[in-house]
Design a protein around this motif. Structure first.
Motif, PDB file in Angstrom:
ATOM      1  N   MET A 160     -18.248   4.917   7.912  1.00 22.56           N
ATOM      2  CA  MET A 160     -18.260   3.736   8.770  1.00 22.56           C
ATOM      3  C   MET A 160     -19.070   2.630   8.094  1.00 22.56           C
ATOM      4  O   MET A 160     -20.175   2.865   7.612  1.00 22.56           O
ATOM      5  CB  MET A 160     -18.866   4.075  10.134  1.00 22.56           C
ATOM      6  CG  MET A 160     -18.816   2.922  11.139  1.00 22.56           C
ATOM      7  SD  MET A 160     -19.480   3.397  12.758  1.00 22.56           S
ATOM      8  CE  MET A 160     -18.286   4.623  13.260  1.00 22.56           C
ATOM      9  N   ASN A 182     -19.586  -4.814  14.802  1.00 27.75           N
ATOM     10  CA  ASN A 182     -18.583  -5.076  15.841  1.00 27.75           C
ATOM     11  C   ASN A 182     -18.806  -4.170  17.048  1.00 27.75           C
ATOM     12  O   ASN A 182     -18.714  -4.621  18.205  1.00 27.75           O
ATOM     13  CB  ASN A 182     -17.177  -4.859  15.279  1.00 27.75           C
ATOM     14  CG  ASN A 182     -16.784  -5.919  14.272  1.00 27.75           C
ATOM     15  OD1 ASN A 182     -17.309  -7.024  14.285  1.00 27.75           O
ATOM     16  ND2 ASN A 182     -15.859  -5.587  13.382  1.00 27.75           N
ATOM     17  N   THR A 183     -19.115  -2.896  16.785  1.00 28.16           N
ATOM     18  CA  THR A 183     -19.360  -1.951  17.878  1.00 28.16           C
ATOM     19  C   THR A 183     -20.597  -2.356  18.675  1.00 28.16           C
ATOM     20  O   THR A 183     -20.592  -2.354  19.917  1.00 28.16           O
ATOM     21  CB  THR A 183     -19.548  -0.533  17.309  1.00 28.16           C
ATOM     22  OG1 THR A 183     -18.355  -0.137  16.616  1.00 28.16           O
ATOM     23  CG2 THR A 183     -19.844   0.464  18.418  1.00 28.16           C
ATOM     24  N   GLU A 226     -20.177  -3.521   8.873  1.00 32.63           N
ATOM     25  CA  GLU A 226     -19.359  -4.498   9.607  1.00 32.63           C
ATOM     26  C   GLU A 226     -18.744  -3.854  10.845  1.00 32.63           C
ATOM     27  O   GLU A 226     -18.718  -4.475  11.926  1.00 32.63           O
ATOM     28  CB  GLU A 226     -18.270  -5.068   8.704  1.00 32.63           C
ATOM     29  CG  GLU A 226     -18.769  -6.023   7.632  1.00 32.63           C
ATOM     30  CD  GLU A 226     -19.409  -5.310   6.446  1.00 32.63           C
ATOM     31  OE1 GLU A 226     -19.290  -4.062   6.354  1.00 32.63           O
ATOM     32  OE2 GLU A 226     -20.006  -6.002   5.612  1.00 32.63           O
ATOM     33  N   THR A 227     -18.291  -2.613  10.714  1.00 42.06           N
ATOM     34  CA  THR A 227     -17.749  -1.892  11.881  1.00 42.06           C
ATOM     35  C   THR A 227     -18.852  -1.628  12.898  1.00 42.06           C
ATOM     36  O   THR A 227     -18.654  -1.804  14.105  1.00 42.06           O
ATOM     37  CB  THR A 227     -17.111  -0.566  11.431  1.00 42.06           C
ATOM     38  OG1 THR A 227     -16.046  -0.842  10.511  1.00 42.06           O
ATOM     39  CG2 THR A 227     -16.551   0.196  12.627  1.00 42.06           C
TER      40      THR A 227
END
Length: 258
Positions: free
Chosen positions: A1, A8-9, A4-5
């Motif tokens: 992961m 967003n989360t 950036e992910t």
């Protein structure tokens, strides 16, 4: 992961927690309020927001440090204040926020501070840039020192450092355009990062008060130290920060009497 992910989360989770808190905010007269210590309050709004954040953020193996729930150990750890500024929230003052940070191997790598009342989300990954609602922030020009506006937090009740902070104010006020005590450290740090405040200081904050804000400040190239030069606020919870051209003078004003 990727980070950036994760960002967003974390941003989505903070906004969802903010939506939950806004529903309580509009019906705060029905909240059950407990006092953790003199002047330090908690309600089911805090607990509900933290439960939502845990559910949205924690993946297998993740650690956790939140204001209202037990710790979970892990080399990758979420540090969360579900409602920074609870007293403001309960009094109907619209200066409160959701604060979410991610620490990996002891280093803060991601921060989100969400102001639900104003629909403003400050966020960053270590190394920048500072974002506001997903867009890079352009800081305003740095004013002359005597026109700077600083933020702080004031001790209360039986907390230590009340005389120390009184001396701080006596040193800073004559050299500035004023000092604001707005009651939500996470937002204060975000405001310095965005150039709305020119500096901030406070002693002995908790990790969840400052973790996300420290990421934002560093992303915005603000200088950040503890009370001693070179000390990291993560070590002590004490923060001195300012926009870079004025950090040395601001820190000297605060440190010289002690």
């Amino acid at each position: 992961m990727t980070l950036e992910t994760d960002l967003n989360t974390a941003t989505l989770a903070a906004r969802q927690a903010g939506d939950l808190l806004l529903r309580h905010w509009h019906d705060r007269g029905s909240l059950t309020i407990d006092e953790k210590r003199p002047g330090d309050f908690v309600s089911q709004a805090d607990h509900g927001a933290e439960a939502l954040l845990r559910d949205r953020l924690i993946q297998p193996g993740d650690g956790w440090l939140g204001e209202e729930t037990d710790q979970i150990q892990g080399s990758r750890r979420w540090i969360v204040d579900p409602l920074d500024g609870t007293t403001n929230f309960l009094r109907g003052i619209d200066q409160w926020a959701v604060s979410v940070a991610l620490e990996q191997d002891g280093k803060l790598v991601l921060g989100v501070v969400h102001d639900a009342c104003r629909s403003q989300t400050f966020s960053a990954i270590a190394g920048g840039p500072l974002l506001l609602n997903g867009q890079p922030v352009t800081q305003p020009p740095v004013p002359a020192f005597h026109n700077c506006l600083f933020g702080t937090g004031l001790p209360f009740g039986n907390m230590p450092h009340i005389p120390d902070h009184a001396r701080d104010l006596c040193r800073v006020l004559p050299h500035s355009a004023g000092v604001r005590r707005m009651g939500a450290a996470a937002l204060d740090l975000a405001y310095v990062a965005a150039g709305r405040l020119d500096g901030f200081w406070e002693r002995t904050l908790r990790p969840w008060d400052i973790a996300a804000g420290l990421v934002l400040l560093r992303a915005a190239a603000c200088q950040v130290e503890g009370w001693s030069p070179g000390e990291a606020p993560e070590q002590t919870g004490t923060v001195i920060t300012a926009r870079t051209p004025h950090f040395d003078r601001f820190a000297k004003l605060l440190r010289d009497w002690s």
